[in-house]
Structure formats: structure tokens, C-alpha cells
Design a protein around this motif. Structure first.
Motif, PDB file in Angstrom:
ATOM      1  N   GLY A   1      38.279  52.590  32.109  1.00  0.00           N
ATOM      2  CA  GLY A   1      37.765  51.620  33.097  1.00  0.00           C
ATOM      3  C   GLY A   1      37.931  50.208  32.518  1.00  0.00           C
ATOM      4  O   GLY A   1      37.549  49.791  31.555  1.00  0.00           O
ATOM      5  N   LEU A   2      37.976  49.219  33.635  1.00  0.00           N
ATOM      6  CA  LEU A   2      38.152  47.901  33.478  1.00  0.00           C
ATOM      7  C   LEU A   2      36.821  46.921  33.920  1.00  0.00           C
ATOM      8  O   LEU A   2      36.098  47.706  34.983  1.00  0.00           O
ATOM      9  N   THR A   3      36.543  45.916  33.307  1.00  0.00           N
ATOM     10  CA  THR A   3      35.315  45.220  33.610  1.00  0.00           C
ATOM     11  C   THR A   3      35.715  43.746  34.368  1.00  0.00           C
ATOM     12  O   THR A   3      35.161  43.557  35.287  1.00  0.00           O
ATOM     13  N   SER A   4      36.708  43.152  33.677  1.00  0.00           N
ATOM     14  CA  SER A   4      37.237  42.110  34.559  1.00  0.00           C
ATOM     15  C   SER A   4      38.634  41.657  34.108  1.00  0.00           C
ATOM     16  O   SER A   4      39.412  42.143  33.079  1.00  0.00           O
ATOM     17  N   ILE A   5      39.191  40.738  34.848  1.00  0.00           N
ATOM     18  CA  ILE A   5      40.452  40.239  34.554  1.00  0.00           C
ATOM     19  C   ILE A   5      40.422  38.547  34.808  1.00  0.00           C
ATOM     20  O   ILE A   5      40.158  38.207  35.832  1.00  0.00           O
ATOM     21  N   GLN A   6      40.902  37.895  34.001  1.00  0.00           N
ATOM     22  CA  GLN A   6      40.607  36.523  33.821  1.00  0.00           C
ATOM     23  C   GLN A   6      42.090  35.717  33.686  1.00  0.00           C
ATOM     24  O   GLN A   6      43.079  36.404  32.760  1.00  0.00           O
ATOM     25  N   GLY A   7      42.348  34.735  34.272  1.00  0.00           N
ATOM     26  CA  GLY A   7      43.605  34.017  34.070  1.00  0.00           C
ATOM     27  C   GLY A   7      43.252  32.328  33.551  1.00  0.00           C
ATOM     28  O   GLY A   7      42.162  31.783  33.932  1.00  0.00           O
ATOM     29  N   VAL A   8      44.172  31.770  32.969  1.00  0.00           N
ATOM     30  CA  VAL A   8      44.206  30.535  32.250  1.00  0.00           C
ATOM     31  C   VAL A   8      45.184  29.829  32.269  1.00  0.00           C
ATOM     32  O   VAL A   8      46.313  30.419  31.907  1.00  0.00           O
ATOM     33  N   ILE A   9      45.189  28.986  33.350  1.00  0.00           N
ATOM     34  CA  ILE A   9      46.350  27.927  33.713  1.00  0.00           C
ATOM     35  C   ILE A   9      46.233  26.679  32.809  1.00  0.00           C
ATOM     36  O   ILE A   9      45.266  26.125  32.963  1.00  0.00           O
ATOM     37  N   LYS A  10      47.395  26.409  32.316  1.00  0.00           N
ATOM     38  CA  LYS A  10      47.272  24.925  31.576  1.00  0.00           C
ATOM     39  C   LYS A  10      48.731  24.276  31.979  1.00  0.00           C
ATOM     40  O   LYS A  10      49.660  24.789  32.111  1.00  0.00           O
ATOM     41  N   ARG A  11      48.824  23.021  31.382  1.00  0.00           N
ATOM     42  CA  ARG A  11      49.930  22.260  31.505  1.00  0.00           C
ATOM     43  C   ARG A  11      51.019  22.749  30.401  1.00  0.00           C
ATOM     44  O   ARG A  11      50.424  22.957  29.339  1.00  0.00           O
TER      45      ARG A  11
END
Length: 301
Positions: free
Chosen positions: A180-190
Motif C-alpha cells: 500500500g501507498l501513503t502519498s505521492i509528492q512532486g518537486v518542480i524546479k528550474r
């Protein structure tokens, strides 16, 4: 015949004894030997070993039900018992002469006294291929096991980041985990400069503990200063144990709003230049002031 035995009963008893000896003469020697030299080995063996109660409880997040001794006994001969890593073994022995031991491969652990001639042990399986319970030098029960480690979660994009008809950012996410999964996060940068500033996003999941996530996620960043710029994205997924997996950097162009009006498009371009190069602040200011002082540019607005 004695005066006290007028019916000659003593003679009858002697005759019965003689007949019995003759009938059992073939076993007489063995019977006499067993009387003179009794064999207590079976009695002692039964007394040496107590009664075993045993169960294995996998971690709650796995959803795997507990394994009881009778279920383990029904396992096919030689077939390893599948045990999720982190499962807790509880074994109890009532009776027996010596302190029992839990043997896991080459590891040997002694039971603890639990009072009234009972013993108990608790062990968490992280590895191992076989375990056994012994007492008084005898192996009470033993099982081959397969301790299954929790695999790290998986995360990827099934398609490159894309722009929708409404100039939103579309991310087609694929994620999975064995428990099972708890979270999915993304990081966007230049990507054009080294900058600590990042844009963080969250990929929605239906519920904590879901094993598979597949589908698009949409984000409207048209008002963000980075709209229209080349950026990089990294996604990180976390499972119920806390293990994480992060993708490699994915380079994409952030969707931006397209302006048909030349003045609006010019202002948008000046904003983008200013974000890319803050040193151009003075020149950008002068150009914006020039546009503001040119009524022709916005008379139709």
C-alpha cells in the motif's frame, strides 16, 4: 486336606496357576525380564517434552491473517511457509523438563520462564530459511520458511508531461506497492539556474493503503511566474512502511496562457524575462512604463 479347607480350594488355585504358566510359557522369559529390568524410556521421553502452542502474526499493514500452528502443520511437506518480514512469532510450551529453545538457521534463542512450568518466547522474523522448537534435545516441530521482504514502491509517468486544451499541466502517473501507498509528492524546479526555490505538488490518491495508482493529475500554473519556462520534475512515492522511491528528473515546459492581445502578450514576455534575469529589472520597468504611456497599444481594450 486341611480341616480349614474342606472344599480343597487351595488345590484348585494351584491348578489354575499351573495352567496359566503353561499357556504363557513362550513369553515367560520376556515377562520376567521386564519385571526385573523395567524400561522407563518411553515414560521419560513423554515427560521431557511439553505441549507447544505457536502462532505468527504478520504486520497489520500487510493485511495477512495470523498463522496458527495447525495451519502450519497443514503446509505441504517441504514447502516453505511464506512469512512477511516483520512478522511476530509467539511460542509457548507447557511442561517438559528442560528450558525450550527456538532455533532459526544457526541462531539459537532460549525461551523465558512464564511460571507454573510454562515457557514463552517472542521473535520478529526479518530473515531466515528454517525455524524449529526444541526441548531436552528433541525437535518438537520445525518448518522451512520464506521471509518476504517488503519491496520498495514503484513510481513512473506513463506519458511525458503534457498541456491540456485549457493550458493545464497533465501528469499521467503510475505507482504501485505490494502492501500500500501513503502519498505521492512532486518537486518542480528550474533547470536554467541553481536555485533552492522549488514548487511542490501532491498527486491525489483514493485512500491511504491503496496498492495501485493509475491516471492523470491536472494542475493550473498559468498564473505562476515559471509558466512558459523549461523546468524539471521529480516524483517521490512513499509506502505504508515509510519506504520511498524517487524518479529521475523529467524536463518539460510549463504550460502558459497564450494572449491574443499584443499588449498583454508583451507584458507577459516582460514578466518572463524578469523572472529569468532579475538584473533586467530596470530595463523591464522602463519598457512597462513605455507601454503604459502608449495609449494606442490598449485603446481597443
Amino acid at each position: 486336606v486341611s480341616s480349614h479347607d474342606r472344599l480343597a480350594l487351595r488345590s484348585l488355585a494351584i491348578m489354575v496357576l499351573a495352567i496359566g504358566v503353561m499357556a504363557g510359557w513362550g513369553h515367560a522369559r520376556a515377562n520376567i525380564a521386564s519385571i526385573l529390568h523395567p524400561d522407563f524410556s518411553r515414560t521419560l521421553a513423554a515427560a521431557d517434552v511439553g505441549e507447544l502452542t505457536l502462532w505468527i502474526t504478520p504486520p497489520a499493514y500487510t493485511g495477512v491473517p495470523p498463522l496458527w500452528l495447525d495451519a502450519l502443520e497443514r503446509t505441504a511437506d517441504g514447502e516453505p511457509v511464506a512469512i512477511p518480514a516483520g512478522s511476530e512469532l509467539v511460542a509457548q510450551i507447557r511442561g517438559g523438563d528442560d528450558v525450550p529453545r527456538l532455533v532459526i538457521d544457526d541462531q539459537n534463542v532460549t525461551f523465558e520462564a512464564a511460571g507454573l512450568g510454562s515457557y514463552q518466547i517472542v521473535h520478529v522474523f526479518e530473515e531466515g530459511s528454517r525455524f524449529a522448537v526444541t526441548q531436552s534435545g528433541q525437535e518438537i516441530s520445525a518448518w522451512p520458511i520464506n521471509v518476504i521482504a517488503d519491496a520498495p514502491p514503484e513510481i513512473a509517468l506513463s506519458e511525458p508531461p503534457s498541456e491540456t486544451l485549457r493550458t493545464s499541466l497533465r501528469l499521467d502517473v503510475l505507482a504501485a506497492d505490494d502492501y500500500g501507498l501513503t502519498s505521492i509528492q512532486g518537486v518542480i524546479k528550474r533547470v536554467d539556474i541553481e536555485n533552492e526555490e522549488v514548487l511542490t505538488i501532491s498527486i491525489p490518491i483514493s485512500q491511504v493503503g491503496v496498492k495501485d495508482v493509475e491516471g492523470p493529475a491536472f494542475y493550473d500554473f498559468t498564473a505562476h511566474p515559471w509558466a512558459g519556462m523549461e523546468l524539471s520534475l521529480q516524483l517521490t512515492v512513499t509506502d505504508v512502511v515509510g519506504q520511498t522511491t524517487t524518479t529521475e528528473e523529467i524536463v518539460f515546459d510549463m504550460p502558459e496562457r497564450y494572449f491574443l492581445n499584443p499588449l498583454a502578450r508583451s507584458i507577459s514576455d516582460q514578466r518572463k524575462r524578469l523572472v529569468l534575469n532579475p538584473a533586467m529589472a530596470k530595463l523591464t520597468k522602463e519598457m512597462l512604463e513605455g507601454l503604459a504611456n502608449d495609449p494606442v497599444a490598449y485603446l481597443d481594450d
